[in-house]
Design an enzyme around this catalytic site. Structure first.
Site, PDB file in Angstrom:
ATOM      1  N   SER A  48     -12.062   1.180  -5.570  1.00 37.47           N
ATOM      2  CA  SER A  48     -11.776   1.659  -6.930  1.00 37.47           C
ATOM      3  C   SER A  48     -12.978   1.738  -7.853  1.00 37.47           C
ATOM      4  O   SER A  48     -12.907   1.324  -9.020  1.00 37.47           O
ATOM      5  CB  SER A  48     -10.689   0.798  -7.594  1.00 37.47           C
ATOM      6  OG  SER A  48      -9.495   0.961  -6.929  1.00 37.47           O
ATOM      7  N   SER A  77     -13.965   4.401  -9.163  1.00 42.05           N
ATOM      8  CA  SER A  77     -13.617   5.329 -10.254  1.00 42.05           C
ATOM      9  C   SER A  77     -12.784   4.635 -11.321  1.00 42.05           C
ATOM     10  O   SER A  77     -13.053   4.783 -12.524  1.00 42.05           O
ATOM     11  CB  SER A  77     -12.924   6.581  -9.713  1.00 42.05           C
ATOM     12  OG  SER A  77     -11.854   6.243  -8.890  1.00 42.05           O
ATOM     13  N   GLY A 115     -17.115   5.043  -2.009  1.00 37.41           N
ATOM     14  CA  GLY A 115     -16.301   5.478  -0.874  1.00 37.41           C
ATOM     15  C   GLY A 115     -15.699   4.338  -0.069  1.00 37.41           C
ATOM     16  O   GLY A 115     -15.151   4.545   1.005  1.00 37.41           O
ATOM     17  N   ASP A 139      -4.740   0.882  -9.295  1.00 40.91           N
ATOM     18  CA  ASP A 139      -6.181   0.616  -9.387  1.00 40.91           C
ATOM     19  C   ASP A 139      -6.597   0.287 -10.816  1.00 40.91           C
ATOM     20  O   ASP A 139      -7.294  -0.705 -11.062  1.00 40.91           O
ATOM     21  CB  ASP A 139      -6.980   1.817  -8.885  1.00 40.91           C
ATOM     22  CG  ASP A 139      -6.646   2.173  -7.449  1.00 40.91           C
ATOM     23  OD1 ASP A 139      -5.989   1.348  -6.786  1.00 40.91           O
ATOM     24  OD2 ASP A 139      -7.027   3.259  -7.007  1.00 40.91           O
ATOM     25  N   SER A 182     -27.145   6.233 -14.297  1.00 42.01           N
ATOM     26  CA  SER A 182     -26.777   5.208 -13.320  1.00 42.01           C
ATOM     27  C   SER A 182     -28.001   4.825 -12.489  1.00 42.01           C
ATOM     28  O   SER A 182     -28.643   5.704 -11.903  1.00 42.01           O
ATOM     29  CB  SER A 182     -25.683   5.742 -12.386  1.00 42.01           C
ATOM     30  OG  SER A 182     -25.613   4.929 -11.232  1.00 42.01           O
ATOM     31  N   GLU A 198       0.836  -1.213   0.000  1.00 43.30           N
ATOM     32  CA  GLU A 198       0.000   0.000   0.000  1.00 43.30           C
ATOM     33  C   GLU A 198       0.865   1.255   0.000  1.00 43.30           C
ATOM     34  O   GLU A 198       1.843   1.333   0.744  1.00 43.30           O
ATOM     35  CB  GLU A 198      -0.897  -0.041   1.240  1.00 43.30           C
ATOM     36  CG  GLU A 198      -2.268   0.494   1.008  1.00 43.30           C
ATOM     37  CD  GLU A 198      -3.062  -0.368   0.017  1.00 43.30           C
ATOM     38  OE1 GLU A 198      -3.116   0.012  -1.173  1.00 43.30           O
ATOM     39  OE2 GLU A 198      -3.618  -1.398   0.428  1.00 43.30           O
ATOM     40  N   HIS A 199       0.466   2.199  -0.815  1.00 45.96           N
ATOM     41  CA  HIS A 199       1.221   3.443  -1.000  1.00 45.96           C
ATOM     42  C   HIS A 199       2.646   3.150  -1.478  1.00 45.96           C
ATOM     43  O   HIS A 199       3.595   3.843  -1.114  1.00 45.96           O
ATOM     44  CB  HIS A 199       1.217   4.301   0.280  1.00 45.96           C
ATOM     45  CG  HIS A 199      -0.131   4.899   0.547  1.00 45.96           C
ATOM     46  ND1 HIS A 199      -0.569   6.049  -0.064  1.00 45.96           N
ATOM     47  CD2 HIS A 199      -1.165   4.468   1.322  1.00 45.96           C
ATOM     48  CE1 HIS A 199      -1.813   6.315   0.347  1.00 45.96           C
ATOM     49  NE2 HIS A 199      -2.202   5.364   1.178  1.00 45.96           N
ATOM     50  N   THR A 200       2.748   2.114  -2.257  1.00 45.06           N
ATOM     51  CA  THR A 200       4.035   1.769  -2.876  1.00 45.06           C
ATOM     52  C   THR A 200       4.021   2.072  -4.370  1.00 45.06           C
ATOM     53  O   THR A 200       5.072   2.221  -4.969  1.00 45.06           O
ATOM     54  CB  THR A 200       4.344   0.271  -2.694  1.00 45.06           C
ATOM     55  OG1 THR A 200       3.169  -0.464  -3.031  1.00 45.06           O
ATOM     56  CG2 THR A 200       4.744  -0.053  -1.274  1.00 45.06           C
ATOM     57  N   ASP A 201       2.828   2.138  -4.983  1.00 44.88           N
ATOM     58  CA  ASP A 201       2.809   2.222  -6.462  1.00 44.88           C
ATOM     59  C   ASP A 201       3.479   3.490  -6.982  1.00 44.88           C
ATOM     60  O   ASP A 201       4.324   3.428  -7.877  1.00 44.88           O
ATOM     61  CB  ASP A 201       1.389   2.008  -7.049  1.00 44.88           C
ATOM     62  CG  ASP A 201       0.329   3.004  -6.626  1.00 44.88           C
ATOM     63  OD1 ASP A 201       0.579   3.810  -5.699  1.00 44.88           O
ATOM     64  OD2 ASP A 201      -0.764   2.976  -7.233  1.00 44.88           O
TER      65      ASP A 201
HETATM   66  C1  GLA Z   1      -5.269   4.704  -4.069  1.00 42.46           C
HETATM   67  C2  GLA Z   1      -4.548   5.062  -5.358  1.00 42.46           C
HETATM   68  C3  GLA Z   1      -3.546   3.984  -5.752  1.00 42.46           C
HETATM   69  C4  GLA Z   1      -2.617   3.642  -4.577  1.00 42.46           C
HETATM   70  C5  GLA Z   1      -3.423   3.401  -3.304  1.00 42.46           C
HETATM   71  C6  GLA Z   1      -2.546   3.227  -2.094  1.00 42.46           C
HETATM   72  O1  GLA Z   1      -6.064   3.578  -4.268  1.00 42.46           O
HETATM   73  O2  GLA Z   1      -5.470   5.251  -6.401  1.00 42.46           O
HETATM   74  O3  GLA Z   1      -2.816   4.399  -6.880  1.00 42.46           O
HETATM   75  O4  GLA Z   1      -1.659   4.638  -4.393  1.00 42.46           O
HETATM   76  O5  GLA Z   1      -4.329   4.458  -3.041  1.00 42.46           O
HETATM   77  O6  GLA Z   1      -1.802   2.062  -2.199  1.00 42.46           O
END
Ligand code: GLA
Length: 398
Positions: A137, A139, A133, A183, A76, A42-45
């Site tokens: 993902s 979106s 929310g 995502d 929708s 997480e928060h690595t991309d």
């Molecule tokens: C959101 C972002 C992703 C990623 C995650 C954290 O989902 O859209 O690109 O950075 O947060 O891992």
């Protein structure tokens, strides 16, 4: 084309009925675009590290018909209040009033700018099964969906990876959210019963079969009302970038935090002047290496170790990255106490959204009960649960 089960059949039939009511004609084809859950990484991309997500069977269904002109009308069934939203297929700019249609508009716009011009518009009805929310993902699900509709209809000949990149661009440049690639990649490239180990530095990836003999992936939604996640997200990105720049002063060949082992990081971490930024960078580095270790464990059938590393991921996101908050921490803390929970952590950007837990099948009912009671008592409202099925990426259904 994929076989349609009963539940999907019911969605599609209902959507086709609505389509006829709204647009006075029949829908011509239908699509499914999944959501995603990230198992670890997480928060690595955006730090050039690894992620390990999978596409899930909750997502967005669409029924579509071509139009002869350059207008598109979308509706929708989940957001009936927003009504039918219209936009042209050229010269688009973000318009808040267009609500969720901005995700489609963004894709049309980046396609156009990349030279893939739409020849006409569409009528589209969608039905989303992803809770909004929830950090799953929704979106990206919409963006890749529109990419696939455009590519297929106009024969642009793009492969999925190209569509994934354009979808991310739509989110970054049109919608204005500076997300990484995870995502859209997970949504587009998903494969049934597999997670994907993606190196976000090189975009090399491989599929890894998720065969949990006696356990399931359980998603728990905090149901936290919308937070200011995107501004806090951008702050984390900027902190990591600044930390990387300081590290480059002592290690000029460094391109991304994801290139460092924990040891190599610790040797040079002193070059990061702000303690807070050192912490943020440490998360990015440790989480990346933890992800590789976790995937290795899972591939050796060491599910227990994978679960422990999931828990450690949560600690790091809580203590070093500070993106969990009391709702996600409450869910994880309760989960860790329950027999049969192999591992539990926040998933996605954080600040709300969902946790992902590996739970033994015979403990799932107890898990739901205990988590729901404990969470509701502390937070004041109830969480929701989804047992995830791992799905294919965005595709035409019929
Ligand atoms: C959101 C972002 C992703 C990623 C995650 C954290 O989902 O859209 O690109 O950075 O947060 O891992």
């Amino acid at each position: 084309m994929a076989q349609v089960d009963q539940e999907v059949r019911a969605y599609l039939d209902e959507m086709k009925k609505v389509f006829k009511e709204k647009f006075g004609k029949d829908a011509e084809r239908s699509y499914f675009s999944p959501g995603r859950v990230n198992l670890i990484g997480e928060h690595t991309d955006y730090n050039g590290g690894h992620v390990f997500p999978c596409a899930i069977s909750l997502g967005t269904y669409a029924v579509v018909a071509d139009r002869a002109d350059m207008e598109t009308r979308v509706y929708s069934v989940n957001l009936a209040d927003a009504g039918v939203i219209e936009f042209p297929m050229t010269g688009l700019v973000y318009e808040k009033a267009k609500n969720w249609a901005n995700y489609f508009m963004g894709v049309v716009d980046v396609f156009e700018k990349a030279g893939h011009k739409a020849g006409h518009g569409f009528d589209i009805v969608i039905h989303g099964t992803l809770p909004g929310g929830a950090g799953l993902s929704s979106s990206a699900s919409l963006e890749v969906l529109m990419s696939v509709i455009l590519n297929e209809t106009f024969g642009f000949g793009l492969d999925m990876l190209e569509m994934v990149k354009l979808s991310q661009k739509a989110e970054n440049q049109f919608v204005g959210v500076n997300c990484g690639i995870m995502d859209q990649f997970a949504v587009g490239m998903g494969k049934k019963d597999c997670a994907m180990l993606l190196d976000c530095n090189t975009l090399q990836y491989r599929y890894s079969k998720i065969a949990l003999a006696d356990a399931s992936i359980v998603i728990t939604n905090t149901n936290k009302p919308h937070s200011l996640a995107s501004s806090a997200y951008n702050v984390r990105r900027a902190q990591c970038e600044h930390a990387l720049n300081e590290l480059k002063e002592v290690k000029p060949e460094l391109n991304a935090l994801g290139e460092l082992s924990n040891e190599a990081f610790n040797q040079i971490a002193g070059a990061i002047s702000e303690p807070l930024e050192r912490q943020r960078a440490r998360h990015a580095v440790y989480e990346n290496n933890r992800t590789l270790e976790a995937v290795d464990a899972l591939e050796k059938n060491d599910v227990e170790k994978f679960g422990k590393l999931m828990n450690e991921s949560h600690f790091s996101l809580r203590d070093d990255y500070d993106v969990t908050g009391k709702e996600l921490d409450t869910l994880a803390e309760i989960a860790w106490q329950i027999p049969g929970v192999i591992g539990s952590r926040m998933t996605g950007a954080g600040f709300g959204g969902s946790t992902v837990s590996l739970v033994k099948n015979d403990a799932i009912e107890q898990f739901k009960k205990t988590v729901a009671e404990g969470y509701t008592k502390k937070i004041g409202y109830a969480p929701s649960f989804y047992v995830a099925n791992i799905s294919e990426g965005t595709h035409r259904i019929e």
